[in-house]
Design a protein around this motif. Structure first.
Motif, PDB file in Angstrom:
ATOM      1  N   THR A 156      -5.571   8.258   0.024  1.00 52.59           N
ATOM      2  CA  THR A 156      -4.379   8.943   0.507  1.00 52.59           C
ATOM      3  C   THR A 156      -4.722   9.571   1.851  1.00 52.59           C
ATOM      4  O   THR A 156      -5.877   9.517   2.284  1.00 52.59           O
ATOM      5  CB  THR A 156      -3.853   9.978  -0.500  1.00 52.59           C
ATOM      6  OG1 THR A 156      -2.535  10.367  -0.118  1.00 52.59           O
ATOM      7  CG2 THR A 156      -4.772  11.193  -0.601  1.00 52.59           C
TER       8      THR A 156
ATOM      9  N   HIS B  86       1.104  11.856   3.130  1.00 49.71           N
ATOM     10  CA  HIS B  86       1.422  10.679   2.316  1.00 49.71           C
ATOM     11  C   HIS B  86       2.258  11.035   1.105  1.00 49.71           C
ATOM     12  O   HIS B  86       3.154  10.308   0.738  1.00 49.71           O
ATOM     13  CB  HIS B  86       0.111  10.003   1.889  1.00 49.71           C
ATOM     14  CG  HIS B  86       0.290   8.692   1.209  1.00 49.71           C
ATOM     15  ND1 HIS B  86      -0.443   8.330   0.115  1.00 49.71           N
ATOM     16  CD2 HIS B  86       1.095   7.629   1.460  1.00 49.71           C
ATOM     17  CE1 HIS B  86      -0.101   7.116  -0.269  1.00 49.71           C
ATOM     18  NE2 HIS B  86       0.839   6.663   0.540  1.00 49.71           N
ATOM     19  N   GLY B  87       1.965  12.134   0.459  1.00 48.07           N
ATOM     20  CA  GLY B  87       2.656  12.551  -0.759  1.00 48.07           C
ATOM     21  C   GLY B  87       1.647  12.785  -1.869  1.00 48.07           C
ATOM     22  O   GLY B  87       0.748  11.976  -2.085  1.00 48.07           O
TER      23      GLY B  87
ATOM     24  N   ASP C 115       0.239  10.071  -4.529  1.00 44.76           N
ATOM     25  CA  ASP C 115       0.507   8.710  -4.055  1.00 44.76           C
ATOM     26  C   ASP C 115      -0.821   8.037  -3.740  1.00 44.76           C
ATOM     27  O   ASP C 115      -1.686   8.630  -3.096  1.00 44.76           O
ATOM     28  CB  ASP C 115       1.344   8.734  -2.773  1.00 44.76           C
ATOM     29  CG  ASP C 115       2.793   9.137  -3.016  1.00 44.76           C
ATOM     30  OD1 ASP C 115       3.182   9.297  -4.182  1.00 44.76           O
ATOM     31  OD2 ASP C 115       3.524   9.288  -2.025  1.00 44.76           O
TER      32      ASP C 115
ATOM     33  N   GLU D 247       1.999   4.324  -7.947  1.00 42.86           N
ATOM     34  CA  GLU D 247       2.220   5.659  -8.524  1.00 42.86           C
ATOM     35  C   GLU D 247       2.268   5.569 -10.039  1.00 42.86           C
ATOM     36  O   GLU D 247       2.735   4.574 -10.595  1.00 42.86           O
ATOM     37  CB  GLU D 247       3.559   6.245  -8.058  1.00 42.86           C
ATOM     38  CG  GLU D 247       3.699   6.394  -6.569  1.00 42.86           C
ATOM     39  CD  GLU D 247       5.112   6.772  -6.139  1.00 42.86           C
ATOM     40  OE1 GLU D 247       5.974   7.054  -7.010  1.00 42.86           O
ATOM     41  OE2 GLU D 247       5.367   6.765  -4.920  1.00 42.86           O
TER      42      GLU D 247
ATOM     43  N   ASP E 143      -2.267  15.528  -0.782  1.00 44.71           N
ATOM     44  CA  ASP E 143      -2.403  14.822   0.490  1.00 44.71           C
ATOM     45  C   ASP E 143      -2.754  15.793   1.614  1.00 44.71           C
ATOM     46  O   ASP E 143      -2.361  15.606   2.747  1.00 44.71           O
ATOM     47  CB  ASP E 143      -1.130  14.031   0.810  1.00 44.71           C
ATOM     48  CG  ASP E 143       0.075  14.928   1.010  1.00 44.71           C
ATOM     49  OD1 ASP E 143       0.009  16.117   0.666  1.00 44.71           O
ATOM     50  OD2 ASP E 143       1.091  14.439   1.520  1.00 44.71           O
TER      51      ASP E 143
END
Length: 188
Positions: A38, A42-43, A46, A148, A170
């Motif tokens: 990651t 990015h989140g 994720d 995910e 992230d």
């Protein structure tokens, strides 16, 4: 009255605690080594995946556990990145994607596939079944698999073969290497 009851029952199902975590496998061929990572922005939870040998384009994307396909198609806009034109225009969203319901409120998501998914909504898949191929559709900068795991509506840390990936936020770039145990005869 019936519609209101349906909404209440539907909400209660999503508020109910999730079942035990399935023993997810890496969504790639048995024995292959992949980098999972990651980066900032990015989140949380994720995961982007890249093979450690060979090219990413066209590699098989496999179901990490058995379940029912609930989404299979286009998420956002595809863009124009191809193997022949990897610097083509970016799209938006996940591009070609697949979402699988594994029961017990567990769901997995596979994004940026090369071409339309090989599975259809409502189809039952088993661990190791091919869903599509690695590509760079949607909001993707290079050929890779975005993956995910979700518990209900919430993305959670990915586990593969019962081991946590360590990718939980992230705030910084983070990578780990994993070898796929998504092998014939090892289905759980």
């Amino acid at each position: 009255m019936v519609a209101a009851l349906a909404v209440v029952v539907g909400a209660a199902v999503w508020l109910w605690p999730a079942g035990p975590r399935p023993v997810f496998q890496l969504p790639v061929a048995c024995g292959e080594k992949w980098q999972l990572g990651t980066y900032p922005g990015h989140g949380a939870n994720d995961v982007d995946m890249f093979p450690m040998s060979g090219q990413s384009w066209g590699r098989p994307v496999l179901a990490s556990y058995g379940g029912t396909v609930v989404e299979a198609g286009i998420n956002g806009e595809l863009g124009g990145r191809t193997q022949k034109n990897p610097q083509g225009p970016r799209g938006s969203g996940g591009g070609y994607w697949v979402k699988i319901d594994h029961g017990g409120r567990w769901v997995t998501v596979y994004m940026h596939l090369l071409e339309p998914p090989m599975v259809k909504e409502g189809q039952r898949v088993e661990q190791g079944d091919q869903l599509g191929k690695v590509g760079s559709t949607g909001a993707s900068g290079a050929a890779h698999l975005h993956y995910e795991q979700r518990r209900g509506l919430q993305k959670v840390e990915t586990y593969f073969d019962g081991v946590a990936s360590g990718i939980v936020d992230d705030d910084r770039e983070y990578t780990v290497m994993r070898t796929s145990g998504n092998c014939a005869g090892a289905k759980r």
